[in-house]
Design a protein around this motif. Structure first.
Motif, PDB file in Angstrom:
ATOM      1  N   MET A   1       0.860  -1.170   0.000  1.00  0.00           N
ATOM      2  CA  MET A   1       0.000   0.000   0.000  1.00  0.00           C
ATOM      3  C   MET A   1       0.908   1.236   0.000  1.00  0.00           C
ATOM      4  SD  MET A   1      -3.347   0.924   2.336  1.00  0.00           S
ATOM      5  CE  MET A   1      -3.975  -0.708   2.162  1.00  0.00           C
ATOM      6  N   GLU A   2       0.478   2.249  -0.665  1.00  0.00           N
ATOM      7  CA  GLU A   2       1.241   3.496  -0.749  1.00  0.00           C
ATOM      8  C   GLU A   2       0.816   4.443   0.377  1.00  0.00           C
ATOM      9  OE1 GLU A   2       1.295   7.313  -3.689  1.00  0.00           O
ATOM     10  OE2 GLU A   2       1.158   5.339  -4.628  1.00  0.00           O
ATOM     11  N   TYR A   3       1.817   4.945   1.106  1.00  0.00           N
ATOM     12  CA  TYR A   3       1.574   5.828   2.247  1.00  0.00           C
ATOM     13  C   TYR A   3       2.215   7.192   2.009  1.00  0.00           C
ATOM     14  CZ  TYR A   3       0.528   1.387   4.503  1.00  0.00           C
ATOM     15  OH  TYR A   3       0.001   0.166   4.813  1.00  0.00           O
ATOM     16  N   PRO A   4       1.565   8.268   2.440  1.00  0.00           N
ATOM     17  CA  PRO A   4       2.178   9.596   2.303  1.00  0.00           C
ATOM     18  C   PRO A   4       3.337   9.768   3.289  1.00  0.00           C
ATOM     19  CG  PRO A   4       0.076   9.767   3.438  1.00  0.00           C
ATOM     20  CD  PRO A   4       0.228   8.325   3.015  1.00  0.00           C
ATOM     21  N   TYR A   7       2.554   9.938   7.209  1.00  0.00           N
ATOM     22  CA  TYR A   7       1.452   9.051   7.575  1.00  0.00           C
ATOM     23  C   TYR A   7       1.419   8.749   9.073  1.00  0.00           C
ATOM     24  CZ  TYR A   7      -1.416   4.822   7.831  1.00  0.00           C
ATOM     25  OH  TYR A   7      -2.369   3.897   8.167  1.00  0.00           O
ATOM     26  N   ASP A  38      -1.818  -2.432  -4.077  1.00  0.00           N
ATOM     27  CA  ASP A  38      -1.669  -1.316  -5.009  1.00  0.00           C
ATOM     28  C   ASP A  38      -2.482  -0.081  -4.598  1.00  0.00           C
ATOM     29  OD1 ASP A  38      -4.058  -2.687  -5.489  1.00  0.00           O
ATOM     30  OD2 ASP A  38      -4.128  -2.031  -7.576  1.00  0.00           O
ATOM     31  N   SER A  40      -3.707   3.178  -2.151  1.00  0.00           N
ATOM     32  CA  SER A  40      -3.024   4.218  -1.374  1.00  0.00           C
ATOM     33  C   SER A  40      -3.942   4.660  -0.249  1.00  0.00           C
ATOM     34  CB  SER A  40      -2.641   5.405  -2.266  1.00  0.00           C
ATOM     35  OG  SER A  40      -3.785   6.031  -2.793  1.00  0.00           O
ATOM     36  N   ARG A  42      -4.672   7.883   2.747  1.00  0.00           N
ATOM     37  CA  ARG A  42      -4.405   9.275   3.116  1.00  0.00           C
ATOM     38  C   ARG A  42      -5.205   9.619   4.363  1.00  0.00           C
ATOM     39  NH1 ARG A  42      -5.461  12.735  -1.673  1.00  0.00           N
ATOM     40  NH2 ARG A  42      -7.597  12.847  -0.974  1.00  0.00           N
ATOM     41  N   ASN A  52      -8.040   3.450  -4.947  1.00  0.00           N
ATOM     42  CA  ASN A  52      -7.425   2.807  -6.093  1.00  0.00           C
ATOM     43  C   ASN A  52      -7.484   3.888  -7.169  1.00  0.00           C
ATOM     44  OD1 ASN A  52     -10.188   2.579  -6.918  1.00  0.00           O
ATOM     45  ND2 ASN A  52     -10.267   0.439  -6.324  1.00  0.00           N
TER      46      ASN A  52
END
Length: 131
Positions: A1-4, A7, A38, A40, A42, A52
């Protein structure tokens, strides 16, 4: 998973004074990271959003509680094209024709079960195909 970038700090602020709800969220996030690598995430002011191509789920601390809701819980929100008939759904609304928003209340980490994850999978799939 994409993290800022910030986070972890944002998460600590979001759950300040809500350690029980944070524990439930951490279980939810870990299971979602496994299932949706895949996606993300926020952290926003009022919710933690999962994306997604579009927003497909969110976690929040209920600000307005209906009678009978638990004093401490995490609310998970997701959207589908149809209404889910489960009694676990605390609230379901149809803000647009053919688009249903569902809210589920989680009191403990065990509530992040295969049924909830299957609903989130359906929301993920629905989001990927909507225009």
């Amino acid at each position: 998973m994409e993290y800022p970038q910030f986070y972890e700090a944002d998460l600590m602020r979001f759950f300040e004074n809500h350690p029980e709800e944070q524990a439930v969220y951490e279980t939810l996030e870990a299971r979602m990271a496994e299932r949706f690598p895949d996606a993300s995430v926020r952290v926003q002011k009022s919710q933690i959003s999962f994306y997604n191509r579009h927003l497909f789920a969110a976690a929040s601390l209920p600000l307005r509680r209906k009678k009978g809701w638990p004093a401490r819980c995490l609310m998970v929100t997701f959207g589908w094209g149809t209404k889910c008939p489960s009694p676990r759904i605390a609230v379901a609304t149809e803000p647009y024709p053919g688009r249903w928003t569902h809210h589920v209340l989680l009191e403990r980490s065990a509530d992040v079960d295969e049924e909830l994850l299957s609903w989130l999978q359906a929301a993920y799939d629905f989001s990927m195909h909507k225009r």
